[in-house]
Scaffold this active site. Structure first.
Site: not given
Length: 580
Positions: A222, A296
């Protein structure tokens, strides 16, 4: 002795080449645990609910599930604020439940990929509590800074600089225990870790090892490009202001008010990612299974490509957000080809592409592109080379649900303090529960109410109805997943053609194997499609998958120079005999 050393080297190379690199042409299905399946009737999805539905995913042809965070968390940002990386959140179950999920998944041949949130923890984490107390081990685990005097009020210390949180307003929060501000690039309860501290870097590697020991097949990372902030040593020990963006209509409370040159995309980030890849590779050898790492990073394409690795060190598979973000319901064949070609051109040789149609932060595929394009976009992501990422419900064409201001849970929306325009920044509509059937709460939960309200159309848009229908988005999706297993799609060459404004054709070709071609008509009206310009295609082709708006059925033979396609039809064709 020299011969023995050569033998060992050869054996090691042979062992590495035999490792199962399963993810190079995988279908990865993202599960948002809170909204997938509730097994205990509390209105919240859980691990046991996921375990109950693994057989469905196996039958669909899914290779791996990627689960959004299910770790211990106060849930200010619904699991992306982690209090303990090694514990399960009670509303999702127990570690025993996780182990049972792993056992069932392994039995079914489904890999499990976890969501790894390394940029920040919860402010309820033991690490943060001890850091605020200046515990010697944890004192520098986070980004701390002194405030600066307010010229209008000398007794008040303002935040250290003008940095803004993605969720609006200052990215700094004062902590009275420590007597300093801490950085939080997301919500106040998500303090940023300090990756300039080697102890933090080692701690986070140990988190990966903990779950790898439990047999997971990899991680989705993330917000990776936000790990590092500028080194304050370059600015006399302070964190400098970021420059103004000049973006029209933005206020000093809005994230886009600034250019984030000091809080994103710092050069040190890549080496940390490569270090994590090395940790995963330890377990690749140990488990004889290549571990996937997907990162990401919402940033410019040239920087995204650096996550793949460099000339000496392998890295990750960075998410293709160009594909996700650059295409819309206004995009037609030429724009689609351009977006595909862009990634394939920039991607380093020998790396693996990926195609992302949606996730828990974006409006659902059917809402962004329109229901009429569901089959076309699912087909495209499945037939292109590399990894396909499907967010839960997109195989059904689920649309965003309506979530009122009263029912809104997403801090990104709540922080707007705007009961009129909150929906513009809310991610709740794409997180409404999965539609299993037309019964109460769409079969998701037996509770009186669910954590987010159900989408209004669940009685007609649900899995049970689509399984029963002669044609449906789900049946088409499943058929194309089966086609993805064919050698030409797994490892063949790519030929993308914009045959006209409305028609895109994607061919996959591998010598000695049947050719596969996906064709979509993006027009409202019928078009006679001629594939003759794709010279390697044989004259006769067979329909392998037919979308809901197509008149041709599976198994039908067609001539490549005259294929009648109704408006919004998506077809997958293959050669009857081996090609090339």
């Amino acid at each position: 002795m020299r011969e023995f050393k050569l033998f060992l080297i050869a054996a090691m190379v042979a062992s590495a080449s035999c490792t199962d690199v399963w993810w190079k042409s995988a279908v990865v299905y993202q599960i948002y645990p809170r909204s997938f399946m509730d097994s205990n009737g509390d209105g919240i999805g859980d691990l046991n609910g996921i375990t109950q539905k693994l057989a469905y995913l196996k039958d669909t042809g899914i290779d791996a599930i990627w689960m959004s965070p299910m770790f211990l968390s106060p849930m200010y940002d619904f699991g992306y604020d982690i209090a303990d990386y090694r514990q399960i959140a009670p509303e999702y179950g127990t570690m025993k439940d996780f182990d049972e999920l792993m056992k069932t998944a392994k039995k079914l041949g489904i890999r499990v990929v976890l969501d790894y949130v390394p940029n920040h923890t919860s402010n309820e984490s033991e690490w943060f509590v001890k850091s605020a107390q200046r515990d010697p081990k944890y004192a520098d685990y986070y980004i701390w800074a002194h405030g600066k005097p307010d010229p209008k009020n000398p007794d008040y210390m303002e935040p250290p600089n003008n940095w803004i949180s993605i969720f609006r307003k200052s990215a700094w929060e004062y902590n009275a225990v420590r007597g300093q501000y801490y950085l939080h690039q997301f919500v106040i309860g998500q303090p940023d870790l300090n990756y300039r501290n080697e102890k933090v870097r080692e701690e986070m590697k140990d988190v990966l090892r903990f779950w790898l020991e439990k047999g997971v097949s990899g991680f989705r990372i993330d917000a990776v490009n936000m790990l590092f902030e500028v080194d304050p040593a370059k600015f006399d020990g302070r964190y400098p202001d970021e420059p103004l963006s000049g973006a029209r209509g933005k206020t000093p409370d809005d994230y886009d008010y600034l250019i984030h040159k000091y809080t994103r995309d710092q050069e040190e980030t890549y080496e940390v990612v490569y270090d994590w890849r090395a940790v995963l590779d330890e377990y690749t050898e140990k488990h004889n299974e290549s571990k996937i790492m997907m990162t990401e990073a919402y940033t410019e394409l040239a920087l995204v490509m650096k996550y793949y690795g460099n000339s000496t060190r392998p890295g990750s598979v960075p998410f293709n957000f160009n594909y996700l973000g650059d295409l819309s319901n206004k995009s037609y064949a030429r724009e689609m080809k351009k977006t595909i070609d862009l990634w394939m051109t920039y991607m380093p040789t020998g790396r693996v592409a990926n195609w992302v149609n949606g996730n828990h932060d974006q409006s659902r595929l059917a809402s962004r592109y329109g229901v009429k394009r569901v089959d076309a976009m699912n087909m495209l992501a499945l037939i292109l080379p590399g990894i396909t990422i499907t967010y839960q419900g997109e195989e059904l064409g689920m649309t965003d649900g309506f979530v009122s201001w009263k029912d809104t849970k997403d801090p990104q929306a709540c922080n707007t303090d705007d009961p009129v325009n909150y929906y513009k920044s809310s991610r709740d509509p794409t997180r409404t529960p999965y539609h299993w059937d037309a019964t109460k709460n769409a079969g998701f939960s037996s509770a009186a109410s669910t954590w987010l309200p159900m989408a209004d159309n669940y009685a007609t848009v649900n899995l049970a109805a689509q399984m029963a229908a002669s044609k449906s988005h789900y049946k088409f999706y499943k058929d194309v997943v089966a086609v993805k297993r064919l050698p030409a799609v797994r490892s063949g060459d790519l030929d993308v053609r914009a045959l006209c404004h409305y028609v895109l054709a994607v061919a996959r070709l591998l010598p000695g194997h049947p050719v596969v071609v996906g064709v979509m008509n993006l027009a409202d009206q019928q078009i006679a499609v001629d594939l003759s310009s794709m010279l390697l295609l044989p004259l006769q082709l067979q329909v392998e998958a037919s979308g809901v708006d197509c008149s041709l059925e599976k198994g039908t033979k067609v001539q490549k120079n005259n294929i009648t396609m109704p408006g919004h039809c998506a077809l997958v064709l293959s050669s009857v005999d081996n090609c090339c």
